[in-house]
Design a protein around this motif. Sequence first.
Motif, PDB file in Angstrom:
ATOM      1  N   ALA A   1      47.040  29.596  31.362  1.00  9.36           N
ATOM      2  CA  ALA A   1      46.716  29.466  32.797  1.00  9.36           C
ATOM      3  C   ALA A   1      46.661  27.988  33.161  1.00  9.36           C
ATOM      4  O   ALA A   1      46.846  27.698  34.296  1.00  9.36           O
ATOM      5  CB  ALA A   1      45.436  30.055  33.125  1.00  9.36           C
ATOM      6  N   LEU A   2      46.017  26.955  32.337  1.00  4.80           N
ATOM      7  CA  LEU A   2      46.114  25.669  32.519  1.00  4.80           C
ATOM      8  C   LEU A   2      47.340  25.146  32.765  1.00  4.80           C
ATOM      9  O   LEU A   2      47.622  24.041  33.376  1.00  4.80           O
ATOM     10  CB  LEU A   2      45.444  24.992  31.285  1.00  4.80           C
TER      11      LEU A   2
ATOM     12  N   LEU B   1      35.451  23.125  34.418  1.00  7.64           N
ATOM     13  CA  LEU B   1      34.310  23.667  34.967  1.00  7.64           C
ATOM     14  C   LEU B   1      34.806  25.141  35.944  1.00  7.64           C
ATOM     15  O   LEU B   1      33.857  25.711  36.465  1.00  7.64           O
ATOM     16  CB  LEU B   1      33.435  22.879  35.781  1.00  7.64           C
ATOM     17  N   GLY B   2      36.184  25.257  35.959  1.00 10.82           N
ATOM     18  CA  GLY B   2      36.611  26.163  37.031  1.00 10.82           C
ATOM     19  C   GLY B   2      36.663  27.446  36.458  1.00 10.82           C
ATOM     20  O   GLY B   2      37.402  28.293  37.005  1.00 10.82           O
ATOM     21  N   GLY B   3      36.545  27.801  35.067  1.00  7.57           N
ATOM     22  CA  GLY B   3      36.786  29.088  34.470  1.00  7.57           C
ATOM     23  C   GLY B   3      38.124  29.406  34.080  1.00  7.57           C
ATOM     24  O   GLY B   3      38.350  30.359  33.590  1.00  7.57           O
TER      25      GLY B   3
ATOM     26  N   GLY C   1      42.184  32.667  35.295  1.00  4.56           N
ATOM     27  CA  GLY C   1      41.540  32.647  33.919  1.00  4.56           C
ATOM     28  C   GLY C   1      41.244  34.154  33.420  1.00  4.56           C
ATOM     29  O   GLY C   1      41.380  34.556  32.207  1.00  4.56           O
ATOM     30  N   ASN C   2      40.462  34.918  34.399  1.00  9.93           N
ATOM     31  CA  ASN C   2      39.787  36.090  34.093  1.00  9.93           C
ATOM     32  C   ASN C   2      41.156  37.055  34.086  1.00  9.93           C
ATOM     33  O   ASN C   2      40.942  37.962  33.161  1.00  9.93           O
ATOM     34  CB  ASN C   2      38.918  36.498  35.212  1.00  9.93           C
ATOM     35  N   LEU C   3      42.101  36.646  34.977  1.00  5.00           N
ATOM     36  CA  LEU C   3      42.945  37.607  34.850  1.00  5.00           C
ATOM     37  C   LEU C   3      44.113  37.650  33.625  1.00  5.00           C
ATOM     38  O   LEU C   3      44.328  38.535  32.910  1.00  5.00           O
ATOM     39  CB  LEU C   3      44.162  37.367  36.102  1.00  5.00           C
ATOM     40  N   MET C   4      44.217  36.240  32.979  1.00  3.51           N
ATOM     41  CA  MET C   4      45.092  36.085  31.986  1.00  3.51           C
ATOM     42  C   MET C   4      44.172  36.523  30.638  1.00  3.51           C
ATOM     43  O   MET C   4      44.674  37.229  29.757  1.00  3.51           O
ATOM     44  CB  MET C   4      45.378  34.506  31.556  1.00  3.51           C
TER      45      MET C   4
ATOM     46  N   PHE D   1      39.244  42.890  40.524  1.00  2.00           N
ATOM     47  CA  PHE D   1      38.615  41.873  41.307  1.00  2.00           C
ATOM     48  C   PHE D   1      38.971  40.342  41.511  1.00  2.00           C
ATOM     49  O   PHE D   1      39.353  39.748  42.503  1.00  2.00           O
ATOM     50  CB  PHE D   1      37.001  41.735  41.119  1.00  2.00           C
ATOM     51  N   ALA D   2      39.642  39.862  40.158  1.00  2.29           N
ATOM     52  CA  ALA D   2      40.172  38.520  39.913  1.00  2.29           C
ATOM     53  C   ALA D   2      41.619  38.812  40.704  1.00  2.29           C
ATOM     54  O   ALA D   2      41.793  37.509  41.527  1.00  2.29           O
ATOM     55  CB  ALA D   2      40.119  38.427  38.654  1.00  2.29           C
ATOM     56  N   MET D   3      42.108  39.818  40.761  1.00  3.69           N
ATOM     57  CA  MET D   3      43.509  39.988  41.299  1.00  3.69           C
ATOM     58  C   MET D   3      43.291  39.587  42.754  1.00  3.69           C
ATOM     59  O   MET D   3      44.292  38.944  43.688  1.00  3.69           O
ATOM     60  CB  MET D   3      43.971  41.315  41.052  1.00  3.69           C
ATOM     61  N   VAL D   4      42.286  40.568  43.495  1.00  5.67           N
ATOM     62  CA  VAL D   4      42.306  40.156  44.923  1.00  5.67           C
ATOM     63  C   VAL D   4      41.949  38.718  45.159  1.00  5.67           C
ATOM     64  O   VAL D   4      42.442  38.322  46.371  1.00  5.67           O
ATOM     65  CB  VAL D   4      40.964  41.236  45.348  1.00  5.67           C
ATOM     66  N   ILE D   5      41.040  38.172  44.611  1.00  2.00           N
ATOM     67  CA  ILE D   5      40.601  36.837  44.623  1.00  2.00           C
ATOM     68  C   ILE D   5      41.769  35.782  44.747  1.00  2.00           C
ATOM     69  O   ILE D   5      41.905  35.184  45.684  1.00  2.00           O
ATOM     70  CB  ILE D   5      39.696  36.221  43.773  1.00  2.00           C
ATOM     71  N   LEU D   6      42.726  36.137  43.806  1.00  2.00           N
ATOM     72  CA  LEU D   6      43.837  35.159  43.682  1.00  2.00           C
ATOM     73  C   LEU D   6      44.849  35.208  44.944  1.00  2.00           C
ATOM     74  O   LEU D   6      45.372  34.467  45.109  1.00  2.00           O
ATOM     75  CB  LEU D   6      44.433  35.248  42.095  1.00  2.00           C
ATOM     76  N   LEU D   7      44.976  36.653  45.301  1.00  2.00           N
ATOM     77  CA  LEU D   7      46.021  37.085  46.109  1.00  2.00           C
ATOM     78  C   LEU D   7      45.501  36.435  47.634  1.00  2.00           C
ATOM     79  O   LEU D   7      46.340  35.876  48.133  1.00  2.00           O
ATOM     80  CB  LEU D   7      46.330  38.526  46.263  1.00  2.00           C
TER      81      LEU D   7
END
Length: 258
Positions: free
Chosen positions: A77-78, A193-195, A220-223, A235-241
Amino acid sequence: MSTPSLFAGERTTRPATRLRRVISQGRYEAATMLRNGEQLVLMVVMPLLGLIALTATPLLDGMGYSRVEMAAPGILALCALSTAFTGQGIATGFDRRYGVLRFLSTTPLGKGGLIAGKVIAVLVALALQVVIISTVAAFLGWRPPVAGVLLGIPLLILGAITFTALGLLIAGTVRPEATLAITNLGWILFAALGGIVLPAGKFSASMADFVQWLPSGALGNLMRGALLESRLDIFAMVILLVWAALCSLAAVKWFKWN
């Protein structure tokens, strides 16, 4: 008997299609990126150092998985953050300063075509990063589930699109010097610090609640969900979209050629 045309020996040419223009721009952007030594350090050396450091230190201990299993998804992800956000943001900012984008504005490419071309370049570079990082992680003992890998690939692409749009939004609206400062500082903050590298469990409860709303935390959560458990974090998918849509629309609307 017909009279030969004065233009009989000339070939009729048609304007390139929008898709062809975008692909050509993407090819140019990718070649430029891969020839830049500073970009390669940011894209390859820094993530590799991060992977080795997280594997060699106890920072990710106690999470229920081995160090390399916890580190590899965040480092991938980085890679998207490094190439799409910082790399493209800085390159575009200085292209804008030196008038390169002003010349592009006179072509049929348009803002949307420029952004699409840069996304293609980012995806080419990201593919190389994934191969290198995954190979090194495999030597360190990483064995991700096949289903997780298949799920993680489109999620990483979505992350690259999101961070490319965010980087271009910054590069197209502020001065190049400010772009350099913002994208470098953003890389440090997102990474530390961004997760994106460290999961939310390593932060306080209040910090974890905040981090999950960031594009870095969502990616990060998705990966980690995909490559550790072959699971899609809805939830992470919706946030990233949402971040991808907002950043893309804002970049197209407010991007300035000069």
